[in-house]
Write an enzyme that holds these catalytic residues in place. Structure first.
Site, PDB file in Angstrom:
ATOM      1  N   GLU A  81      -0.904 -21.672   1.784  1.00 39.21           N
ATOM      2  CA  GLU A  81      -1.394 -20.612   2.665  1.00 39.21           C
ATOM      3  C   GLU A  81      -2.829 -20.843   3.113  1.00 39.21           C
ATOM      4  OE1 GLU A  81       0.373 -18.634   4.067  1.00 39.21           O
ATOM      5  OE2 GLU A  81       2.014 -17.888   2.820  1.00 39.21           O
ATOM      6  N   HIS A  99      -4.320 -12.981  -1.856  1.00 37.66           N
ATOM      7  CA  HIS A  99      -2.976 -12.843  -1.282  1.00 37.66           C
ATOM      8  C   HIS A  99      -1.983 -12.737  -2.432  1.00 37.66           C
ATOM      9  CE1 HIS A  99       0.800 -13.539   0.655  1.00 37.66           C
ATOM     10  NE2 HIS A  99       0.891 -14.798   0.264  1.00 37.66           N
ATOM     11  N   HIS A 101       2.214 -11.212  -3.797  1.00 34.74           N
ATOM     12  CA  HIS A 101       3.579 -10.813  -3.463  1.00 34.74           C
ATOM     13  C   HIS A 101       3.921  -9.534  -4.219  1.00 34.74           C
ATOM     14  CE1 HIS A 101       4.806 -15.234  -2.342  1.00 34.74           C
ATOM     15  NE2 HIS A 101       3.853 -14.729  -1.565  1.00 34.74           N
ATOM     16  N   TYR A 120      -6.314   9.430   0.056  1.00 38.95           N
ATOM     17  CA  TYR A 120      -7.603   9.228   0.720  1.00 38.95           C
ATOM     18  C   TYR A 120      -8.152   7.816   0.556  1.00 38.95           C
ATOM     19  CZ  TYR A 120      -9.851   9.993  -3.858  1.00 38.95           C
ATOM     20  OH  TYR A 120     -10.241   9.899  -5.166  1.00 38.95           O
ATOM     21  N   HIS A 161       6.952 -10.247   2.892  1.00 37.84           N
ATOM     22  CA  HIS A 161       6.175 -11.318   2.270  1.00 37.84           C
ATOM     23  C   HIS A 161       5.217 -10.813   1.197  1.00 37.84           C
ATOM     24  CE1 HIS A 161       3.747 -15.286   3.077  1.00 37.84           C
ATOM     25  NE2 HIS A 161       3.611 -14.888   1.829  1.00 37.84           N
ATOM     26  N   TYR A 216     -19.976   6.420  -2.760  1.00 30.80           N
ATOM     27  CA  TYR A 216     -19.330   6.454  -4.086  1.00 30.80           C
ATOM     28  C   TYR A 216     -19.977   5.437  -5.014  1.00 30.80           C
ATOM     29  CZ  TYR A 216     -15.748   5.928  -7.685  1.00 30.80           C
ATOM     30  OH  TYR A 216     -15.080   5.867  -8.866  1.00 30.80           O
TER      31      TYR A 216
END
Length: 221
Positions: A81, A99, A101, A120, A161, A216
């Site tokens: 990838e 990335h 799955h 939120y 994917h 935050y």
């Protein structure tokens, strides 16, 4: 940066990258050698190698490419990838990309064009998370589809994917992945109740949450 400082920075980044990759496996966001991680150090992009179990990676397995995709460090082949990671690093301010799955997120990617705003924390990812149109893994087409879905977002789903998130640190990119998977699980759970439809947040509500999330945590030291 001196050569010694650069080498030290690469070594630290590789350790953190491997730790993050192992965490995706330990927390069930990937199976086997699926998924991949990258982090930028100057003009280098460190990436997980293709098809190598994360628990076998050592400091000697460091893999790095430049922004053109030319391998400049390591003997192991970079992740399949790589086009996806390079696209994010070239077109955004990302320092780190994760990335996965993840099962609930992947399930959502087969059902809707974007994850409905059920919480939120949607605002923390820039807004409702879009689903990138399906394309074969490892292709430039997939990278283009992903960039389209990532417009003004720090996360997207890849149809049939998985997920892509990015951040200013590996920790931030990973946290966004975990939040996305949690929100997908939440929506799937709520929407599965017979005869009921989940309440969704409005654009003004998300904007209000985004303003609050901006402050935050702890203030800078």
């Amino acid at each position: 940066m001196t050569d010694e400082a650069r080498q030290s920075a690469v070594e630290r980044a590789w350790r953190e990258l491997v730790d993050t990759a192992r965490r995706t496996a330990a927390e069930g966001l990937v199976v086997g050698t699926s998924g991949n991680v990258s982090v930028r150090v100057g003009d280098l992009i460190l990436v997980t190698p293709s098809g190598v179990p994360y628990d076998r990676l050592t400091p000697q397995d460091t893999v790095a490419v430049d922004l053109d995709g030319t391998q400049v460090l390591g003997d192991l082949r970079p992740t399949s990838e790589l086009p996806l990671h390079l696209a994010v690093h070239r077109r955004t301010d990302a320092v780190a990309v994760v990335h996965t799955h993840a099962v609930h997120a992947t399930a959502v990617s087969t059902l809707v064009p974007e994850l409905p705003p059920v919480h939120y924390m949607t605002a923390a990812l820039g807004g409702p998370v879009r689903v990138a149109a399906y394309a074969l893994y490892g292709t430039e087409e997939l990278a283009r589809n992903m960039l389209h879905a990532l417009r003004d977002r720090t996360a997207c789903l890849l149809q049939n994917h998985g997920t892509v998130t990015y951040g200013a640190t590996l920790s931030e990119a990973y946290d966004r992945t975990a939040q996305l998977e949690w929100m997908c699980r939440l929506w799937l759970t709520a929407s599965s109740v017979p005869g009921r439809t989940p309440t969704l947040l409005s654009d003004p509500q998300l904007a209000e949450a985004a303003r609050r999330l901006h402050t935050y945590g702890q203030p800078p030291a």
